[in-house]
Design a protein around this motif. Structure first.
Motif, PDB file in Angstrom:
ATOM      1  N   ASP A   1     -11.577  27.652  -2.628  1.00 56.39           N
ATOM      2  CA  ASP A   1     -10.978  26.848  -3.802  1.00 56.39           C
ATOM      3  C   ASP A   1      -9.709  26.752  -4.046  1.00 56.39           C
ATOM      4  O   ASP A   1      -9.434  26.390  -5.600  1.00 56.39           O
ATOM      5  CB  ASP A   1     -12.230  26.283  -4.589  1.00 56.39           C
ATOM      6  CG  ASP A   1     -12.657  28.227  -5.642  1.00 56.39           C
ATOM      7  OD1 ASP A   1     -11.411  29.454  -4.803  1.00 56.39           O
ATOM      8  OD2 ASP A   1     -13.098  27.894  -5.977  1.00 56.39           O
ATOM      9  N   GLY A   2      -9.251  28.107  -3.673  1.00 57.94           N
ATOM     10  CA  GLY A   2      -7.938  28.361  -4.726  1.00 57.94           C
ATOM     11  C   GLY A   2      -8.576  29.397  -5.632  1.00 57.94           C
ATOM     12  O   GLY A   2      -6.705  29.522  -6.118  1.00 57.94           O
ATOM     13  N   ASP A   3      -8.195  30.079  -6.443  1.00 57.33           N
ATOM     14  CA  ASP A   3      -9.165  31.350  -7.401  1.00 57.33           C
ATOM     15  C   ASP A   3      -8.876  32.175  -6.726  1.00 57.33           C
ATOM     16  O   ASP A   3      -8.694  32.780  -5.352  1.00 57.33           O
ATOM     17  CB  ASP A   3     -10.616  31.026  -7.562  1.00 57.33           C
ATOM     18  CG  ASP A   3     -10.959  30.047  -8.212  1.00 57.33           C
ATOM     19  OD1 ASP A   3     -10.234  28.886  -8.875  1.00 57.33           O
ATOM     20  OD2 ASP A   3     -11.983  30.021  -8.384  1.00 57.33           O
ATOM     21  N   LEU A   4      -8.160  32.867  -7.417  1.00 56.07           N
ATOM     22  CA  LEU A   4      -6.933  34.505  -7.339  1.00 56.07           C
ATOM     23  C   LEU A   4      -8.718  35.483  -7.096  1.00 56.07           C
ATOM     24  O   LEU A   4      -9.250  35.014  -7.690  1.00 56.07           O
ATOM     25  CB  LEU A   4      -6.532  35.104  -7.816  1.00 56.07           C
ATOM     26  CG  LEU A   4      -5.228  34.197  -8.136  1.00 56.07           C
ATOM     27  CD1 LEU A   4      -3.994  34.163  -9.296  1.00 56.07           C
ATOM     28  CD2 LEU A   4      -4.102  33.834  -6.781  1.00 56.07           C
ATOM     29  N   LEU A   5      -9.172  36.286  -6.296  1.00 56.02           N
ATOM     30  CA  LEU A   5      -9.744  37.124  -6.130  1.00 56.02           C
ATOM     31  C   LEU A   5      -8.691  38.359  -5.948  1.00 56.02           C
ATOM     32  O   LEU A   5      -8.689  38.807  -4.862  1.00 56.02           O
ATOM     33  CB  LEU A   5     -10.590  36.860  -4.726  1.00 56.02           C
ATOM     34  CG  LEU A   5     -10.767  35.903  -4.687  1.00 56.02           C
ATOM     35  CD1 LEU A   5     -11.938  35.530  -3.235  1.00 56.02           C
ATOM     36  CD2 LEU A   5     -12.272  35.531  -5.592  1.00 56.02           C
ATOM     37  N   VAL A   6      -8.948  38.812  -7.851  1.00 53.96           N
ATOM     38  CA  VAL A   6      -8.270  40.360  -7.787  1.00 53.96           C
ATOM     39  C   VAL A   6      -8.989  40.935  -7.188  1.00 53.96           C
ATOM     40  O   VAL A   6     -10.547  41.430  -7.921  1.00 53.96           O
ATOM     41  CB  VAL A   6      -8.153  39.975  -9.152  1.00 53.96           C
ATOM     42  CG1 VAL A   6      -7.240  41.852  -9.305  1.00 53.96           C
ATOM     43  CG2 VAL A   6      -6.974  39.149  -9.221  1.00 53.96           C
ATOM     44  N   ALA A   7      -9.010  42.375  -6.413  1.00 55.81           N
ATOM     45  CA  ALA A   7      -9.706  43.342  -5.468  1.00 55.81           C
ATOM     46  C   ALA A   7     -10.124  44.466  -7.137  1.00 55.81           C
ATOM     47  O   ALA A   7      -9.351  44.487  -7.972  1.00 55.81           O
ATOM     48  CB  ALA A   7      -8.625  44.408  -5.436  1.00 55.81           C
ATOM     49  N   THR A   8     -10.697  44.949  -7.235  1.00 60.26           N
ATOM     50  CA  THR A   8     -11.630  45.868  -7.988  1.00 60.26           C
ATOM     51  C   THR A   8     -11.191  47.584  -7.768  1.00 60.26           C
ATOM     52  O   THR A   8     -10.790  47.781  -6.635  1.00 60.26           O
ATOM     53  CB  THR A   8     -12.584  45.755  -8.867  1.00 60.26           C
ATOM     54  OG1 THR A   8     -13.619  46.188  -7.724  1.00 60.26           O
ATOM     55  CG2 THR A   8     -12.979  44.746  -9.345  1.00 60.26           C
ATOM     56  N   GLY A   9     -11.292  48.662  -8.821  1.00 58.81           N
ATOM     57  CA  GLY A   9     -10.845  49.639  -8.240  1.00 58.81           C
ATOM     58  C   GLY A   9      -9.479  50.462  -8.797  1.00 58.81           C
ATOM     59  O   GLY A   9      -9.291  50.036  -9.962  1.00 58.81           O
ATOM     60  N   ASP A  10      -8.895  50.882  -7.417  1.00 57.95           N
ATOM     61  CA  ASP A  10      -7.353  51.736  -8.092  1.00 57.95           C
ATOM     62  C   ASP A  10      -6.828  50.529  -8.465  1.00 57.95           C
ATOM     63  O   ASP A  10      -6.449  49.848  -7.949  1.00 57.95           O
ATOM     64  CB  ASP A  10      -6.619  51.606  -6.603  1.00 57.95           C
ATOM     65  CG  ASP A  10      -6.359  53.053  -6.758  1.00 57.95           C
ATOM     66  OD1 ASP A  10      -5.260  52.972  -7.419  1.00 57.95           O
ATOM     67  OD2 ASP A  10      -5.211  52.732  -5.696  1.00 57.95           O
ATOM     68  N   GLY A  11      -5.982  51.579  -9.499  1.00 55.88           N
ATOM     69  CA  GLY A  11      -5.699  51.414 -10.829  1.00 55.88           C
ATOM     70  C   GLY A  11      -3.893  50.559 -10.275  1.00 55.88           C
ATOM     71  O   GLY A  11      -3.126  49.485 -10.681  1.00 55.88           O
ATOM     72  N   GLY A  12      -3.396  51.806  -9.679  1.00 57.93           N
ATOM     73  CA  GLY A  12      -1.435  51.295  -8.274  1.00 57.93           C
ATOM     74  C   GLY A  12      -1.974  49.876  -7.304  1.00 57.93           C
ATOM     75  O   GLY A  12      -1.006  49.018  -7.688  1.00 57.93           O
ATOM     76  N   GLU A  13      -2.838  49.908  -6.680  1.00 57.78           N
ATOM     77  CA  GLU A  13      -2.721  48.782  -6.165  1.00 57.78           C
ATOM     78  C   GLU A  13      -3.206  47.796  -6.491  1.00 57.78           C
ATOM     79  O   GLU A  13      -2.950  46.537  -6.386  1.00 57.78           O
ATOM     80  CB  GLU A  13      -4.196  49.125  -5.088  1.00 57.78           C
ATOM     81  CG  GLU A  13      -4.329  48.176  -3.908  1.00 57.78           C
ATOM     82  CD  GLU A  13      -5.845  48.212  -2.710  1.00 57.78           C
ATOM     83  OE1 GLU A  13      -6.349  47.489  -2.783  1.00 57.78           O
ATOM     84  OE2 GLU A  13      -5.884  49.683  -2.473  1.00 57.78           O
ATOM     85  N   MET A  14      -4.199  47.626  -7.988  1.00 56.68           N
ATOM     86  CA  MET A  14      -4.657  46.563  -8.824  1.00 56.68           C
ATOM     87  C   MET A  14      -3.048  46.036  -9.353  1.00 56.68           C
ATOM     88  O   MET A  14      -2.692  44.338  -8.913  1.00 56.68           O
ATOM     89  CB  MET A  14      -5.508  46.649  -9.238  1.00 56.68           C
ATOM     90  CG  MET A  14      -6.957  46.405  -9.416  1.00 56.68           C
ATOM     91  SD  MET A  14      -8.639  47.046  -9.943  1.00 56.68           S
ATOM     92  CE  MET A  14      -7.555  45.854 -11.972  1.00 56.68           C
ATOM     93  N   THR A  15      -2.242  47.215  -9.302  1.00 56.65           N
ATOM     94  CA  THR A  15      -1.020  46.743 -10.383  1.00 56.65           C
ATOM     95  C   THR A  15      -0.344  45.675  -9.210  1.00 56.65           C
ATOM     96  O   THR A  15      -0.065  44.946  -9.594  1.00 56.65           O
ATOM     97  CB  THR A  15      -0.181  47.437 -10.933  1.00 56.65           C
ATOM     98  OG1 THR A  15      -1.482  48.094 -11.620  1.00 56.65           O
ATOM     99  CG2 THR A  15       0.485  47.350 -11.500  1.00 56.65           C
ATOM    100  N   LEU A  16       0.015  46.094  -8.168  1.00 52.02           N
ATOM    101  CA  LEU A  16       0.305  45.667  -7.394  1.00 52.02           C
ATOM    102  C   LEU A  16       0.530  44.554  -6.817  1.00 52.02           C
ATOM    103  O   LEU A  16       0.822  43.526  -6.072  1.00 52.02           O
ATOM    104  CB  LEU A  16       0.763  46.261  -6.370  1.00 52.02           C
ATOM    105  CG  LEU A  16       1.482  47.338  -5.878  1.00 52.02           C
ATOM    106  CD1 LEU A  16       1.921  48.615  -4.762  1.00 52.02           C
ATOM    107  CD2 LEU A  16       3.030  47.494  -6.462  1.00 52.02           C
TER     108      LEU A  16
END
Length: 193
Positions: A25-40
């Motif tokens: 549906d076009g929503d962003l699905l942001v991974a949870t967990g490691d802060g560095g990976e989420m930031t990237l």
């Protein structure tokens, strides 16, 4: 502020241990967990969105440009005199090439930035975001519009140059006629005396 442009996109947190991505549906699905990976991942989303905003601003600039030359096509269609000088046509040409330079050479609209080449996951995410905002298609449409405007401006430039050349030719013809008239007067004056 000269112009305002924005993009909106909903986001949700991804299920545990799943990578970031776009939902159907076009929503962003942001991974949870490691802060560095989420930031990237967030950086990648924002980079794609900012590219879409830049493109929207350039699209608006092109629309304003098109509005400023719209009267020319009407004048050409009706056979009216062109109401632009050679200098104005040259300025319009410069505006077009400046916009084309920004879009095609001064931005990452035509290719994926080098930053993403080193990380396949981020590159895939970046491409998904760009596809969501239809950046490639919008860029192609803009380039087509610019090509049409370039053709119109080149037509005007050629027409105005032709008018200028014709005026110069007539000036030369008149000067030659004046020269012949003076020579005829001098000839008559010499042989009459």
């Amino acid at each position: 502020m000269v112009q305002e442009e924005s993009e909106k996109m909903n986001y949700m947190h991804q299920l545990e241990n799943l990578p970031s991505g776009l939902a159907k549906d076009g929503d962003l699905l942001v991974a949870t967990g490691d802060g560095g990976e989420m930031t990237l991942d967030k950086y990648t989303f924002s980079n794609g969105m900012s590219l879409s905003v830049k493109l929207a601003i350039w699209e608006a600039s092109l629309e304003k440009y098109i509005d400023t030359i719209e009267f020319v096509t009407e004048d050409l269609k009706k056979g009216n005199k062109i109401r632009m000088t050679r200098e104005e046509v040259l300025r319009k040409h410069g505006e077009l090439f400046a916009l084309r330079h920004l879009i095609n050479l001064g931005s990452d609209l035509l290719d994926t930035p080098d930053f993403y080449w080193e990380n396949e996951q981020l590159e895939s995410l970046y491409i998904q975001v760009c596809n969501y905002f239809a950046i490639a298609k919008r860029t192609r449409v803009m380039n087509e519009k610019i090509n049409h405007c370039v053709e119109l401006i080149e037509l005007l430039s050629t027409h105005l140059s032709d008018k200028h050349h014709i005026r110069l030719e007539w000036m030369i013809i008149v000067l030659i006629m004046v020269e012949v008239a003076f020579e005829t007067i001098h000839y008559i004056d010499r042989y009459m005396n």
